[in-house]
Write a protein that holds these residues in place. Structure first.
Motif, PDB file in Angstrom:
ATOM      1  N   LYS A   1       0.838  -1.203   0.000  1.00 58.59           N
ATOM      2  CA  LYS A   1       0.000   0.000   0.000  1.00 58.59           C
ATOM      3  C   LYS A   1       0.873   1.254   0.000  1.00 58.59           C
ATOM      4  N   LEU A   2       1.930   1.256   0.800  1.00 58.69           N
ATOM      5  CA  LEU A   2       2.831   2.406   0.820  1.00 58.69           C
ATOM      6  C   LEU A   2       3.468   2.607  -0.557  1.00 58.69           C
ATOM      7  N   ALA A   3       3.896   1.524  -1.185  1.00 59.41           N
ATOM      8  CA  ALA A   3       4.486   1.631  -2.528  1.00 59.41           C
ATOM      9  C   ALA A   3       3.452   2.144  -3.531  1.00 59.41           C
ATOM     10  N   ASP A   4       2.228   1.631  -3.457  1.00 58.49           N
ATOM     11  CA  ASP A   4       1.166   2.087  -4.365  1.00 58.49           C
ATOM     12  C   ASP A   4       0.830   3.553  -4.139  1.00 58.49           C
ATOM     13  N   ASP A   5       0.738   3.951  -2.868  1.00 55.31           N
ATOM     14  CA  ASP A   5       0.426   5.348  -2.551  1.00 55.31           C
ATOM     15  C   ASP A   5       1.555   6.275  -3.010  1.00 55.31           C
ATOM     16  N   THR A   6       2.791   5.805  -2.889  1.00 56.89           N
ATOM     17  CA  THR A   6       3.932   6.596  -3.350  1.00 56.89           C
ATOM     18  C   THR A   6       3.889   6.758  -4.863  1.00 56.89           C
ATOM     19  N   ALA A   7       3.513   5.705  -5.573  1.00 60.18           N
ATOM     20  CA  ALA A   7       3.377   5.796  -7.031  1.00 60.18           C
ATOM     21  C   ALA A   7       2.272   6.779  -7.401  1.00 60.18           C
ATOM     22  N   GLU A   8       1.184   6.767  -6.641  1.00 60.05           N
ATOM     23  CA  GLU A   8       0.087   7.720  -6.881  1.00 60.05           C
ATOM     24  C   GLU A   8       0.562   9.153  -6.630  1.00 60.05           C
ATOM     25  N   LEU A   9       1.332   9.350  -5.559  1.00 60.43           N
ATOM     26  CA  LEU A   9       1.891  10.673  -5.276  1.00 60.43           C
ATOM     27  C   LEU A   9       2.787  11.123  -6.427  1.00 60.43           C
ATOM     28  N   SER A  10       3.590  10.209  -6.942  1.00 59.81           N
ATOM     29  CA  SER A  10       4.475  10.533  -8.054  1.00 59.81           C
ATOM     30  C   SER A  10       3.676  10.978  -9.279  1.00 59.81           C
ATOM     31  N   ARG A  11       2.590  10.267  -9.558  1.00 56.54           N
ATOM     32  CA  ARG A  11       1.726  10.658 -10.686  1.00 56.54           C
ATOM     33  C   ARG A  11       1.113  12.043 -10.443  1.00 56.54           C
ATOM     34  N   ALA A  12       0.680  12.292  -9.218  1.00 57.25           N
ATOM     35  CA  ALA A  12       0.072  13.589  -8.892  1.00 57.25           C
ATOM     36  C   ALA A  12       1.089  14.717  -9.031  1.00 57.25           C
ATOM     37  N   ILE A  13       2.314  14.474  -8.595  1.00 58.27           N
ATOM     38  CA  ILE A  13       3.369  15.487  -8.748  1.00 58.27           C
ATOM     39  C   ILE A  13       3.584  15.780 -10.227  1.00 58.27           C
ATOM     40  N   GLY A  14       3.618  14.733 -11.034  1.00 55.30           N
ATOM     41  CA  GLY A  14       3.777  14.918 -12.476  1.00 55.30           C
ATOM     42  C   GLY A  14       2.632  15.706 -13.073  1.00 55.30           C
ATOM     43  N   ASP A  15       1.409  15.405 -12.634  1.00 53.36           N
ATOM     44  CA  ASP A  15       0.235  16.127 -13.132  1.00 53.36           C
ATOM     45  C   ASP A  15       0.289  17.602 -12.758  1.00 53.36           C
ATOM     46  N   VAL A  16       0.658  17.889 -11.501  1.00 50.56           N
ATOM     47  CA  VAL A  16       0.758  19.286 -11.046  1.00 50.56           C
ATOM     48  C   VAL A  16       1.832  20.008 -11.854  1.00 50.56           C
TER      49      VAL A  16
END
Length: 100
Positions: free
Chosen positions: A18-33
């Protein structure tokens, strides 16, 4: 006799995933921003007012993006390190048991 320590290996593995998945989601969000802000970069114009705004905007923007990337990198490292803990705990338990 000492206290007994136990680890639910399945729960630990699930939490790590879950931590790895959430980190990947954060990475995608940073890219989107970053992409959204880059697309809007310069929309304030090349006049004196636009240049003032850019001067006040760019430094905090760059600091924010650097902080977000550092957060993502640290979480990625933590997820990787945490993933090793249950296996290391089990190996230590096996080593201790072999000593009896």
């Amino acid at each position: 006799m000492g206290d007994i320590t136990s680890v639910d290996m399945h729960a630990a593995d699930a939490a790590t995933k879950k931590l790895a998945d959430d980190t990947a989601e954060l990475s995608r969000a940073i890219g989107d921003v970053h992409q959204e802000l880059e697309e809007r970069s310069g929309c304030w114009g090349d006049d004196e007012t636009g240049e003032k705004f850019e001067g006040q905007y760019m430094k905090p923007y760059k600091e924010l993006m650097a902080s977000l990337h550092e957060l993502k990198d640290q979480l990625t490292l933590n997820a990787s390190d945490i993933r090793k803990v249950p296996g290391e705990f089990a190996a230590q338990d096996e080593e201790n048991a072999a000593g009896f």
